[in-house]
Scaffold this motif. Structure first.
Motif, mmCIF file in Angstrom:
data_model
loop_
_atom_site.group_PDB
_atom_site.id
_atom_site.type_symbol
_atom_site.label_atom_id
_atom_site.label_comp_id
_atom_site.label_asym_id
_atom_site.label_seq_id
_atom_site.Cartn_x
_atom_site.Cartn_y
_atom_site.Cartn_z
ATOM 1 N N ALA A 47 0.824 -1.207 0.000
ATOM 2 C CA ALA A 47 0.000 0.000 0.000
ATOM 3 C C ALA A 47 0.855 1.252 0.000
ATOM 4 N N CYS A 48 2.102 1.130 0.436
ATOM 5 C CA CYS A 48 2.983 2.292 0.535
ATOM 6 C C CYS A 48 4.099 2.247 -0.506
ATOM 7 N N ALA A 49 4.030 1.289 -1.389
ATOM 8 C CA ALA A 49 5.113 1.124 -2.358
ATOM 9 C C ALA A 49 5.048 2.158 -3.465
ATOM 10 N N VAL A 50 3.845 2.706 -3.732
ATOM 11 C CA VAL A 50 3.687 3.660 -4.830
ATOM 12 C C VAL A 50 3.634 5.065 -4.253
ATOM 13 N N ALA A 51 4.458 5.910 -4.753
ATOM 14 C CA ALA A 51 4.456 7.306 -4.338
ATOM 15 C C ALA A 51 4.150 8.157 -5.554
ATOM 16 N N GLY A 52 3.949 9.434 -5.360
ATOM 17 C CA GLY A 52 3.701 10.312 -6.484
ATOM 18 C C GLY A 52 2.229 10.481 -6.764
ATOM 19 N N ASN B 296 -0.519 1.118 -9.101
ATOM 20 C CA ASN B 296 -0.713 -0.315 -8.877
ATOM 21 C C ASN B 296 -1.170 -0.640 -7.449
ATOM 22 N N ALA B 297 -1.123 0.335 -6.551
ATOM 23 C CA ALA B 297 -1.519 0.093 -5.158
ATOM 24 C C ALA B 297 -2.061 1.382 -4.554
ATOM 25 N N TYR B 298 -2.998 1.228 -3.613
ATOM 26 C CA TYR B 298 -3.612 2.354 -2.915
ATOM 27 C C TYR B 298 -3.467 2.122 -1.408
ATOM 28 N N SER B 299 -3.294 3.191 -0.643
ATOM 29 C CA SER B 299 -2.990 3.050 0.785
ATOM 30 C C SER B 299 -4.152 2.505 1.615
ATOM 31 N N ALA C 4 -2.176 8.354 -4.632
ATOM 32 C CA ALA C 4 -2.689 7.046 -4.237
ATOM 33 C C ALA C 4 -2.494 6.769 -2.754
ATOM 34 N N GLN C 5 -1.588 7.494 -2.105
ATOM 35 C CA GLN C 5 -1.385 7.280 -0.673
ATOM 36 C C GLN C 5 -2.414 8.041 0.174
ATOM 37 N N GLN C 6 -3.262 8.884 -0.480
ATOM 38 C CA GLN C 6 -4.309 9.627 0.230
ATOM 39 C C GLN C 6 -5.662 8.941 0.068
ATOM 40 N N CYS C 7 -5.645 7.607 0.041
ATOM 41 C CA CYS C 7 -6.872 6.833 -0.172
ATOM 42 C C CYS C 7 -7.742 6.875 1.081
ATOM 43 N N LEU C 8 -9.023 7.242 0.933
ATOM 44 C CA LEU C 8 -9.957 7.348 2.056
ATOM 45 C C LEU C 8 -10.815 6.104 2.208
ATOM 46 N N SER C 9 -11.211 5.489 1.100
ATOM 47 C CA SER C 9 -12.098 4.334 1.168
ATOM 48 C C SER C 9 -11.978 3.544 -0.122
ATOM 49 N N SER C 10 -12.322 2.251 -0.035
ATOM 50 C CA SER C 10 -12.240 1.409 -1.228
ATOM 51 C C SER C 10 -13.342 0.364 -1.210
#
Length: 738
Positions: A483-488, A514-517, A566-572
């Motif tokens: 979940a923390c591998a993708v930045a930017g 490819n991933a969300y927090s 993608a690291q500012q994900c609130l809900s999924s």
């Protein structure tokens, strides 16, 4: 003042009249035998109160040698016995009701009345201790108190002094609270007319009709400052919980024996000057010198006065200190052995000898023929070191006191024993589950720990799981999490507003994320990103349907940069079927909505944005210069929340449709609207963007069918089509820029 009706008579004439009366007396006097009334010799042993040497009436001494009243008490404050009746000033019945004689003490000590309302009558009241009529009385002063008042070895009705009293008339009910038909007329106690208005119980209870009730006729304390027990429950004024909200009992120490600081001045009970001389117990103790003491003494020093001399709740023979006193023997000696100890056919609490005596464990006492707890069924006071409900547990040890302020550890991280139970902070069971440290630490068992453990266990839940002040990807524990591998950032592809839907495919779209927090799901397929703006306070539901492949839905907060993070994900929503997210956005804030493919999936979908509620206009369509369309305010995506705008005085109570105008050039914009010759009466309004909130108080221009206003590229505006006086219908609109 009315004029005096006294007539002035010459002194010589008065002297002549008195002389003639004296001569007439001598002329008609009778000879009496020596030793008889009228012989001029006072013989008290014969019952004479006076002897003036004759047997005439009206001269101060009656024909039976008894004192006669002479007039009335002329003054109630002169210290003299004006009428010669042996009563001076306020002690004279003539002064009853005089303003100089308020009834705060037992004013007359032999009138059979409780003058000062303290439930003690005549010589039974300590106010009469020094009154002559109470000093070694020569007659039985009270005929129903079970006391030999004149020490002639004859008590109450057995004393001839009481022969004329109602309670002692032949055939009368002699005692009104003994559950016995004393005169065998089939009527017992208050059911017998002989007991009308007579005492039938403690605290002032008397026979009213056939019931033993409080003379006031009320079950609650209605007057909270008169010094009287108005409801006969043994509690006076502010000591009675009925008075808790009374003005006389607030803003001061209203209860002087409850262990609480009632008025918040840091002083409790007798330690507060408000309680000086006030009752601090239900057994007669009062505050003196900062202590709760018995003013009458520490022992039952008189066993026949019907007074609880040592304030222990036990009176006369009921107090063990009187067990050897004359008149206190031959009684029910044990009140819980199921034996008739004194042979009167009554056992234990059924025997009046046992009234208020111990009859069970933990302080139970006899009351009204049953064995009960004097304090009631619950622990009423939680800091008096007493077992009020007789369950063997006192104060904080009793579960009844679990929520009492003095029984709860008020702080769980101050290293103090707040409730005095020898346990501090988490070691006290009161602190179980309560906050005991920073960043969410709580008491678990007897230690202060983090409920989520020692490491960040979830890297996308927006929680600080290990209580170290860092959450999710900001915590070093999550460095290796997918979940923390993708930045930017990710790119915004389109804008969508309330009420809109979009149908498209992710096939051919880019795959920058490819991933969300907020999820551990692998979203390696291509994604499509929408930007969403809530223009008012609505509830939003995002729905992803029509799926032929495994597409997922993610909601991101807007980072304030070009694109999304993608690291500012609130809900999924990452199920294997249709997806849905419901949230309440902050009006004026931007959000990103991502449609992404799980494990590389891609395909067609339908996205719908449904909004409910809202207190102002709801923008549902974003437009640019050159846009035109035919539409209507009757569709469901129109709102009806606005009636007035700050730039006009029109009544716009019809439904409104709102456009988010995003011009790409600067200059002047002209918006035209036409409704046809017989069309509805619709008006145009332009509102400032106002940090994203559609606010009718920010109106900058209005018009009936056309408006022009200056625009700046990259700025935003709201253009509202609204119905005048409730009107609605079809219209054509165009946005022109130059």
């Amino acid at each position: 003042m009315p004029q005096s009706r006294l007539v002035s008579i010459p002194r010589l004439l008065v002297t002549a009249i008195m002389l003639s009366l004296l001569l007439a007396s001598c002329a008609t006097a009778e000879l009496v035998d020596p030793g008889a009334c009228g012989d001029g010799i006072l013989q008290s042993d014969m019952g004479e109160q006076c002897d003036d040497g004759n047997t005439f009436e009206g001269d101060g001494c009656s024909d039976s040698c008894q004192l006669e009243r002479q007039g009335t008490e002329l003054s109630c404050v002169n210290g003299s016995d004006d009428d010669g009746d042996s009563f001076i000033d306020c002690n004279d019945p003539d002064c009853r009701g005089d303003l100089a004689c308020p009834e705060t003490v037992e004013g007359i000590c032999n009138n059979g009345t409780d003058d000062d309302g303290d439930h003690a009558t005549d010589c039974q009241d300590s106010d009469c201790a020094n009154d002559p009529v109470c000093q070694n009385p020569t007659t039985e002063t009270l005929c129903d108190d079970a006391v030999d008042n004149d020490a002639d070895l004859a008590t109450d009705c057995a004393d001839s002094d009481c022969s004329t009293q109602p309670a002692c008339q032949t055939g009368g009910e002699t005692i009104c609270d003994n559950h016995v038909d004393d005169d065998a007329d089939t009527a017992t106690d208050c059911e017998d007319n002989d007991c009308a208005a007579r005492a039938c119980g403690p605290n002032g209870l008397s026979c009213q009709g056939t019931a033993c009730t409080c003379p006031s006729g009320t079950a609650t304390e209605t007057a909270c400052g008169d010094g009287k027990d108005g409801d006969c429950d043994g509690k006076t004024d502010c000591l009675d919980t009925d008075c808790a909200a009374d003005v006389n009992c607030t803003g001061r120490e209203s209860l002087c024996g409850d262990g609480l600081d009632n008025d918040g001045d840091t002083l409790t009970d007798c330690g507060d000057n408000d309680c000086a001389t006030q009752a601090c117990s239900t057994t007669g103790k009062s505050c003196a010198g900062g202590q709760c003491v018995c003013s009458r003494g520490t022992t039952e020093n008189n066993c026949t006065d019907n007074i609880d001399n040592d304030c222990d709740g036990l009176t006369d023979c009921f107090d063990s200190e009187c067990s050897a006193a004359p008149g206190c023997s031959q009684s029910e000696t044990v009140c819980n052995d199921n034996v008739d100890n004194d042979g009167d056919t009554k056992k234990d609490c059924a025997d009046l000898d046992c009234t208020a005596q111990t009859c069970g464990t933990n302080g139970k006492k006899c009351a009204a023929t049953v064995c009960a707890c004097p304090g009631g069924a619950v622990e009423t006071l939680c800091s008096d070191s007493s077992d009020n409900d007789c369950d063997g547990l006192s104060d904080c040890a009793d579960s009844d006191c679990a929520t009492h302020p003095s029984c709860v550890e008020s702080a769980c991280n101050d290293s103090l024993d707040n409730d005095g139970d020898t346990q501090k902070d988490c070691a006290d069971a009161d602190c179980a589950g309560k906050t005991c440290g920073l960043n969410g630490r709580t008491c678990s068992g007897t230690t202060c720990s983090c409920p989520g453990g020692a490491t960040e266990s979830a890297c996308g839940d927006l929680q600080d799981n290990d209580c170290d002040g860092s959450s999710d990807c900001s915590d070093s524990d999550c460095a290796a999490s997918p979940a923390c591998a993708v930045a930017g950032t990710c790119d915004i592809d389109a804008m969508i507003l309330c009420g809109l839907g979009d149908q498209r495919t992710t096939v051919g779209q880019g795959s920058g994320v490819n991933a969300y927090s907020c999820t551990a799901s692998s979203e390696t397929g291509p994604e499509f990103i929408y930007e969403f703006l809530a223009t008012t306070d609505v509830s939003v539901t995002l729905s992803l349907t029509g799926l032929a492949s495994d597409l997922d839905l993610m909601l991101l907060s807007d980072p304030g940069i070009a694109g999304c993070d993608a690291q500012q994900c609130l809900s999924s929503s990452t199920t294997s079927g249709n997806e849905s997210i419901t949230f309440s956005p902050t009006p004026g804030d931007f959000y990103s909505i991502a449609v992404d493919g799980k494990d590389g999936a891609s395909g067609d979908y339908s996205l719908n944005v449904d909004c409910t509620g809202g207190s102002t206009c709801v923008a549902t369509y974003a437009v640019d210069c050159g846009f035109s369309e035919s539409y209507t305010t009757t569709y469901s995506d129109a709102s009806n929340n606005v009636t007035n705008y700050s730039c006009a005085t029109y009544n716009e109570s019809g439904p409104e449709y709102t456009y988010l105008f995003l011009p790409t050039q600067s200059g002047t914009a002209t918006v035209n609207i036409s409704m046809g010759w017989l069309g509805p009466d619709l008006d145009l309004f332009v509102l400032d963007f106002n940090a994203g909130v559609c606010d009718p108080t920010q109106c900058i221009e209005y018009g009936d069918d056309s408006i022009s206003f200056p625009i700046t590229a990259s700025n935003a505006y709201y253009v509202v089509v609204d119905g005048y006086y409730g009107d609605s219908g079809d219209y054509d609109i165009e946005f022109l820029c130059n």
